[in-house]
Design a protein around this motif. Structure first.
Motif, PDB file in Angstrom:
ATOM      1  N   LEU A  68      39.250  43.822  70.530  1.00  0.00           N
ATOM      2  CA  LEU A  68      38.018  44.450  70.999  1.00  0.00           C
ATOM      3  C   LEU A  68      37.099  43.350  71.500  1.00  0.00           C
ATOM      4  O   LEU A  68      36.826  42.395  70.775  1.00  0.00           O
ATOM      5  CB  LEU A  68      37.337  45.222  69.869  1.00  0.00           C
ATOM      6  CG  LEU A  68      38.121  46.387  69.276  1.00  0.00           C
ATOM      7  CD1 LEU A  68      37.331  47.020  68.147  1.00  0.00           C
ATOM      8  CD2 LEU A  68      38.469  47.412  70.334  1.00  0.00           C
ATOM      9  N   LEU A  69      36.629  43.481  72.723  1.00  0.00           N
ATOM     10  CA  LEU A  69      35.750  42.484  73.323  1.00  0.00           C
ATOM     11  C   LEU A  69      34.359  43.094  73.488  1.00  0.00           C
ATOM     12  O   LEU A  69      34.198  44.071  74.218  1.00  0.00           O
ATOM     13  CB  LEU A  69      36.293  42.061  74.693  1.00  0.00           C
ATOM     14  CG  LEU A  69      37.753  41.608  74.702  1.00  0.00           C
ATOM     15  CD1 LEU A  69      38.213  41.364  76.128  1.00  0.00           C
ATOM     16  CD2 LEU A  69      37.929  40.371  73.854  1.00  0.00           C
ATOM     17  N   PRO A  70      33.351  42.538  72.790  1.00  0.00           N
ATOM     18  CA  PRO A  70      32.003  43.093  72.924  1.00  0.00           C
ATOM     19  C   PRO A  70      31.546  43.065  74.376  1.00  0.00           C
ATOM     20  O   PRO A  70      31.880  42.168  75.138  1.00  0.00           O
ATOM     21  CB  PRO A  70      31.144  42.168  72.066  1.00  0.00           C
ATOM     22  CG  PRO A  70      32.098  41.473  71.156  1.00  0.00           C
ATOM     23  CD  PRO A  70      33.390  41.381  71.905  1.00  0.00           C
ATOM     24  N   ARG A  71      30.772  44.076  74.762  1.00  0.00           N
ATOM     25  CA  ARG A  71      30.227  44.125  76.123  1.00  0.00           C
ATOM     26  C   ARG A  71      28.787  44.611  76.066  1.00  0.00           C
ATOM     27  O   ARG A  71      28.392  45.305  75.125  1.00  0.00           O
ATOM     28  CB  ARG A  71      31.072  45.009  77.022  1.00  0.00           C
ATOM     29  CG  ARG A  71      31.084  46.475  76.643  1.00  0.00           C
ATOM     30  CD  ARG A  71      31.894  47.344  77.600  1.00  0.00           C
ATOM     31  NE  ARG A  71      31.366  47.382  78.925  1.00  0.00           N
ATOM     32  CZ  ARG A  71      30.371  48.172  79.338  1.00  0.00           C
ATOM     33  NH1 ARG A  71      29.813  49.016  78.495  1.00  0.00           N
ATOM     34  NH2 ARG A  71      29.949  48.126  80.571  1.00  0.00           N
ATOM     35  N   LEU A  72      28.051  44.220  77.048  1.00  0.00           N
ATOM     36  CA  LEU A  72      26.664  44.661  77.149  1.00  0.00           C
ATOM     37  C   LEU A  72      26.606  46.042  77.788  1.00  0.00           C
ATOM     38  O   LEU A  72      27.370  46.331  78.708  1.00  0.00           O
ATOM     39  CB  LEU A  72      25.868  43.666  77.993  1.00  0.00           C
ATOM     40  CG  LEU A  72      25.769  42.251  77.416  1.00  0.00           C
ATOM     41  CD1 LEU A  72      25.127  41.321  78.426  1.00  0.00           C
ATOM     42  CD2 LEU A  72      24.996  42.265  76.109  1.00  0.00           C
ATOM     43  N   PRO A  73      25.707  46.903  77.330  1.00  0.00           N
ATOM     44  CA  PRO A  73      25.572  48.217  77.947  1.00  0.00           C
ATOM     45  C   PRO A  73      25.138  48.080  79.408  1.00  0.00           C
ATOM     46  O   PRO A  73      24.479  47.124  79.792  1.00  0.00           O
ATOM     47  CB  PRO A  73      24.481  48.894  77.126  1.00  0.00           C
ATOM     48  CG  PRO A  73      24.447  48.156  75.839  1.00  0.00           C
ATOM     49  CD  PRO A  73      24.834  46.744  76.170  1.00  0.00           C
ATOM     50  N   GLY A  74      25.521  49.036  80.190  1.00  0.00           N
ATOM     51  CA  GLY A  74      25.128  49.083  81.595  1.00  0.00           C
ATOM     52  C   GLY A  74      24.741  50.496  81.960  1.00  0.00           C
ATOM     53  O   GLY A  74      24.804  51.411  81.126  1.00  0.00           O
ATOM     54  N   PRO A  75      24.368  50.711  83.217  1.00  0.00           N
ATOM     55  CA  PRO A  75      23.908  52.037  83.620  1.00  0.00           C
ATOM     56  C   PRO A  75      25.004  53.105  83.553  1.00  0.00           C
ATOM     57  O   PRO A  75      24.700  54.285  83.402  1.00  0.00           O
ATOM     58  CB  PRO A  75      23.440  51.833  85.061  1.00  0.00           C
ATOM     59  CG  PRO A  75      24.113  50.598  85.522  1.00  0.00           C
ATOM     60  CD  PRO A  75      24.321  49.755  84.306  1.00  0.00           C
ATOM     61  N   ASP A  76      26.262  52.695  83.635  1.00  0.00           N
ATOM     62  CA  ASP A  76      27.345  53.670  83.613  1.00  0.00           C
ATOM     63  C   ASP A  76      27.901  53.934  82.223  1.00  0.00           C
ATOM     64  O   ASP A  76      28.629  54.890  82.025  1.00  0.00           O
ATOM     65  CB  ASP A  76      28.501  53.209  84.514  1.00  0.00           C
ATOM     66  CG  ASP A  76      28.093  53.153  85.974  1.00  0.00           C
ATOM     67  OD1 ASP A  76      27.188  53.910  86.369  1.00  0.00           O
ATOM     68  OD2 ASP A  76      28.674  52.336  86.700  1.00  0.00           O
ATOM     69  N   SER A  77      27.596  53.055  81.263  1.00  0.00           N
ATOM     70  CA  SER A  77      28.155  53.243  79.934  1.00  0.00           C
ATOM     71  C   SER A  77      27.451  52.382  78.900  1.00  0.00           C
ATOM     72  O   SER A  77      27.156  51.220  79.146  1.00  0.00           O
ATOM     73  CB  SER A  77      29.649  52.873  79.925  1.00  0.00           C
ATOM     74  OG  SER A  77      30.158  52.945  78.620  1.00  0.00           O
ATOM     75  N   GLY A  78      27.215  52.977  77.759  1.00  0.00           N
ATOM     76  CA  GLY A  78      26.688  52.242  76.623  1.00  0.00           C
ATOM     77  C   GLY A  78      27.779  51.910  75.620  1.00  0.00           C
ATOM     78  O   GLY A  78      27.496  51.506  74.508  1.00  0.00           O
ATOM     79  N   LYS A  79      29.030  52.127  76.012  1.00  0.00           N
ATOM     80  CA  LYS A  79      30.132  51.856  75.090  1.00  0.00           C
ATOM     81  C   LYS A  79      30.117  50.378  74.720  1.00  0.00           C
ATOM     82  O   LYS A  79      29.894  49.520  75.554  1.00  0.00           O
ATOM     83  CB  LYS A  79      31.455  52.262  75.697  1.00  0.00           C
ATOM     84  CG  LYS A  79      31.538  53.770  75.919  1.00  0.00           C
ATOM     85  CD  LYS A  79      32.960  54.221  75.995  1.00  0.00           C
ATOM     86  CE  LYS A  79      33.035  55.711  76.211  1.00  0.00           C
ATOM     87  NZ  LYS A  79      33.105  56.457  74.981  1.00  0.00           N
ATOM     88  N   PRO A  80      30.385  50.056  73.451  1.00  0.00           N
ATOM     89  CA  PRO A  80      30.190  48.689  72.965  1.00  0.00           C
ATOM     90  C   PRO A  80      31.302  47.684  73.259  1.00  0.00           C
ATOM     91  O   PRO A  80      31.092  46.496  73.091  1.00  0.00           O
ATOM     92  CB  PRO A  80      30.066  48.879  71.456  1.00  0.00           C
ATOM     93  CG  PRO A  80      30.861  50.108  71.162  1.00  0.00           C
ATOM     94  CD  PRO A  80      30.692  50.991  72.368  1.00  0.00           C
ATOM     95  N   PHE A  81      32.486  48.166  73.687  1.00  0.00           N
ATOM     96  CA  PHE A  81      33.619  47.243  73.834  1.00  0.00           C
ATOM     97  C   PHE A  81      34.418  47.484  75.106  1.00  0.00           C
ATOM     98  O   PHE A  81      34.439  48.589  75.638  1.00  0.00           O
ATOM     99  CB  PHE A  81      34.616  47.400  72.667  1.00  0.00           C
ATOM    100  CG  PHE A  81      34.045  47.138  71.323  1.00  0.00           C
ATOM    101  CD1 PHE A  81      33.751  45.852  70.907  1.00  0.00           C
ATOM    102  CD2 PHE A  81      33.815  48.183  70.445  1.00  0.00           C
ATOM    103  CE1 PHE A  81      33.231  45.608  69.647  1.00  0.00           C
ATOM    104  CE2 PHE A  81      33.294  47.957  69.187  1.00  0.00           C
ATOM    105  CZ  PHE A  81      33.003  46.657  68.786  1.00  0.00           C
ATOM    106  N   ASN A  82      35.090  46.444  75.530  1.00  0.00           N
ATOM    107  CA  ASN A  82      36.253  46.542  76.398  1.00  0.00           C
ATOM    108  C   ASN A  82      37.427  46.157  75.519  1.00  0.00           C
ATOM    109  O   ASN A  82      37.263  45.475  74.510  1.00  0.00           O
ATOM    110  CB  ASN A  82      36.165  45.600  77.598  1.00  0.00           C
ATOM    111  CG  ASN A  82      35.227  46.116  78.673  1.00  0.00           C
ATOM    112  OD1 ASN A  82      35.030  47.326  78.817  1.00  0.00           O
ATOM    113  ND2 ASN A  82      34.643  45.215  79.424  1.00  0.00           N
TER     114      ASN A  82
END
Length: 160
Positions: free
Chosen positions: A80-94
């Motif tokens: 699981l790679l943490p990711r920053l939220p963006g306008p298309d998704s607030g999902k926490p991971f890639n």
């Protein structure tokens, strides 16, 4: 036929490192002789890294098909790679699927599909927005059938 898949634990790290080594031998030209990949200290380092990752159920997972007597027939491992939220998704991971391997004597039985599907389901349940992987030519039909595509290439840089 139903394939029995289980989630790996840290004690499985030795077999998972063996299968990772096996996955790296995939030939550059499909269906030809496997590449020679040397063993060495990296295999033990890989085993230790896998064990460490699997001790934290929120960082990584591996799903396996057992072959009996402490041996695995197949595995799929991912991070699981943490990711920053963006306008298309607030999902926490890639998700990064880092290793998929089937021991040669157990191929063509649906084990890779079963382990990858279990890993994909786990990653989706954890909140992944996107899953990525690097595929051998032999593996590409499987991943395409599971919905992966090459429609979003990413650039990368390798430190030398």
């Amino acid at each position: 036929m139903t394939v029995s898949v289980r989630r790996a634990v840290a004690a499985d790290a030795g077999e998972l490192a063996r299968l990772r080594h096996l996955s790296l031998t995939c030939p550059v030209t499909p269906w030809t002789k496997p590449r020679a990949v040397p063993t060495g200290p990296w295999v033990k380092e890989c085993e230790e890294a896998i064990a460490s990752l699997l001790r934290d159920p929120n960082k990584a997972a591996a799903f396996v098909v057992d072959a009996g007597a402490g041996r695995m027939a197949a595995c799929a491992m991912g991070l699981l790679l943490p990711r920053l939220p963006g306008p298309d998704s607030g999902k926490p991971f890639n998700g990064d699927i880092s290793t998929v391997a089937t021991d040669p004597e157990f191929r063509r039985r649906g084990y890779a599909r079963a382990t990858v599907t279990a890993l994909m389901d786990w990653m989706a349940a954890c909140g992944c927005k996107r899953l990525s992987l690097a595929s051998s030519p032999e593996g590409e039909p499987l991943y395409t059938s599971l919905g992966f595509s090459r429609d979003a290439p990413r650039m990368s840089w390798r430190v030398r």
